[in-house]
Design an enzyme around this catalytic site. Structure first.
Site, PDB file in Angstrom:
ATOM      1  N   GLU A 246       0.824  -1.204   0.000  1.00  0.00           N
ATOM      2  CA  GLU A 246       0.000   0.000   0.000  1.00  0.00           C
ATOM      3  C   GLU A 246       0.860   1.256   0.000  1.00  0.00           C
ATOM      4  O   GLU A 246       0.583   2.232  -0.722  1.00  0.00           O
ATOM      5  CB  GLU A 246      -0.932  -0.006   1.218  1.00  0.00           C
ATOM      6  CG  GLU A 246      -1.927  -1.157   1.213  1.00  0.00           C
ATOM      7  CD  GLU A 246      -1.419  -2.409   1.916  1.00  0.00           C
ATOM      8  OE1 GLU A 246      -2.243  -3.164   2.423  1.00  0.00           O
ATOM      9  OE2 GLU A 246      -0.181  -2.606   1.952  1.00  0.00           O
TER      10      GLU A 246
ATOM     11  N   LEU B 139       8.927 -41.239   0.318  1.00  0.00           N
ATOM     12  CA  LEU B 139       8.765 -39.993   1.066  1.00  0.00           C
ATOM     13  C   LEU B 139       7.518 -39.249   0.626  1.00  0.00           C
ATOM     14  O   LEU B 139       6.769 -38.723   1.460  1.00  0.00           O
ATOM     15  CB  LEU B 139      10.009 -39.111   0.890  1.00  0.00           C
ATOM     16  CG  LEU B 139       9.997 -37.754   1.607  1.00  0.00           C
ATOM     17  CD1 LEU B 139       9.636 -37.897   3.075  1.00  0.00           C
ATOM     18  CD2 LEU B 139      11.337 -37.055   1.435  1.00  0.00           C
TER      19      LEU B 139
END
Length: 387
Positions: A62, A321
């Protein structure tokens, strides 16, 4: 005050929030553990200023957009500010964005996601109390999804886990003998390097390290945004000194994940000291109480987020995994490269293994977010459906 979603002006909301999201993406890998945020300031269809959070500790989106207005000689008073994330209210490395917006006398603020962080949330109330229209808009899927990794880490304490693999048309990542280089084409591999360049860490298993001897570094990229930590899951510390990851540990942060009891027992003290001389670090993780050597992957991820500030974790590993991560429901996103190759071998390796799923309902369902042709391959991006 409850946050409301307004259906009005959806065309404008989507246009400018999409624009804010695209500019925010320029900082991928530069702002974490902060979120990527973009902002666009508009009045009467004219863009007055654009900004994004460019680096960790730097101005928020902003304030960057307001500064852009000033550089261009534009007055943001009465304009609408489109932000990908609710403006913050807290004093951190930067002052509150709400103060800047109130001081600039903007007329309205539209944002794509509410800020879940306790210290920074509540911007909508502060803005409304100052007489500024503030509302949440669901018009831009791009802007809303941009904040997913940040929001997920805030809410769960875990990093956003991206699983990446290349597969054949019939879903195989390697032959029955383990050959996998190369299933995907050179263009896909270049995209993987760019993906690595904006990650905080890359996780792999010992099997992949011993079979493929990967570097797991981003090479051939225009800019390396941050040093990406390499993490090897090696329960019994069986990794050998001739692996590329070990030899380059002094140049690239490298951690080896070992059974916690073994790591503190002194049994592997000599071996640990040898690897430390190469630059390796160690993370001790306990086993599941009912396991046969399975480590607590959730606790590993907690440690990575808490001790190393990992927000985005990439997984480049074998089926074991990956299967364990899917079983624990720790995969947030999957980037899959499908090559124009079919093996047709029932013994070839699948992307994930180790789970028992007798019904389709026992699978992990993902949402297809993006499809892109990359050379002769297809890049598919999925995100986990979590309600």
């Amino acid at each position: 005050m409850s946050v409301e979603t307004y259906p009005a002006s959806r065309v404008h909301d989507r246009r400018y929030l999409d624009m804010a999201a695209r500019v925010a993406m320029r900082a991928a890998g530069d702002v974490e553990p902060n979120p990527m945020v973009g902002a666009v300031i508009v009045r009467g269809g004219e863009i007055l200023g654009i900004g994004h959070h460019q680096r960790f500790g730097g101005l928020h989106a902003e304030r960057e957009a307001l500064a852009d207005c000033a550089r261009k000689g534009n007055d943001p008073a009465g304009a609408t500010v489109y932000c990908t994330l609710e403006p913050c209210v807290h004093h951190g490395k930067q002052p509150p964005c709400t103060d800047a917006l109130i001081g600039a006398k903007v007329g309205a603020v539209v944002f794509a996601r509410s800020d879940p962080a306790e210290v920074s949330a509540g911007g909508i109330d502060v803005l409304r109390n100052a007489g500024i229209e503030a509302r949440l808009s669901d018009a831009s899927v791009m802007a809303a999804r941009l904040s997913d990794p940040f929001i997920y880490r805030v809410q769960t304490g875990l990093p956003w886990v991206v699983a990446k693999w290349a597969q054949t048309i019939d879903g195989r990542i390697a032959t029955r003998t383990g050959e996998s280089q190369w299933i995907s084409g050179p263009m896909s591999r270049r995209r993987v390097h760019r993906l690595r360049a904006r990650m905080d860490a890359i996780l792999t298993g010992l099997g992949t390290v011993m079979a493929d001897d990967p570097m797991l570094t981003a090479r051939g990229v225009r800019r390396l945004r941050r040093p990406c930590r390499r993490i090897v899951l090696d329960r019994d510390l069986d990794i050998t000194d001739d692996r590329a990851i070990v030899r380059t540990a002094g140049d690239t942060p490298t951690s080896i994940v070992v059974n916690k009891d073994l790591l503190t027992s002194g049994i592997i003290e000599t071996r640990r000291e040898q690897l430390e001389q190469f630059g390796c670090e160690f993370i001790g993780v306990p086993e599941h109480l009912d396991s046969a050597g399975r480590l607590r992957l959730d606790m590993l991820l907690e440690a990575l987020a808490g001790e190393y500030g990992v927000t985005n974790l990439m997984v480049e590993a074998g089926p074991g995994l990956l299967g364990s991560l899917f079983e624990a429901d720790l995969i947030c996103e999957a980037v899959v490269y499908v090559a124009p190759l079919l093996l047709g071998d029932a013994e070839a390796m699948a992307a994930a293994s180790g789970r028992i799923a007798e019904r389709l309902s026992e699978g992990r369902r993902f949402e297809l977010c993006r499809v892109k042709r990359v050379g002769q391959d297809v890049e598919l991006t999925y995100r986990r459906e979590r309600g």
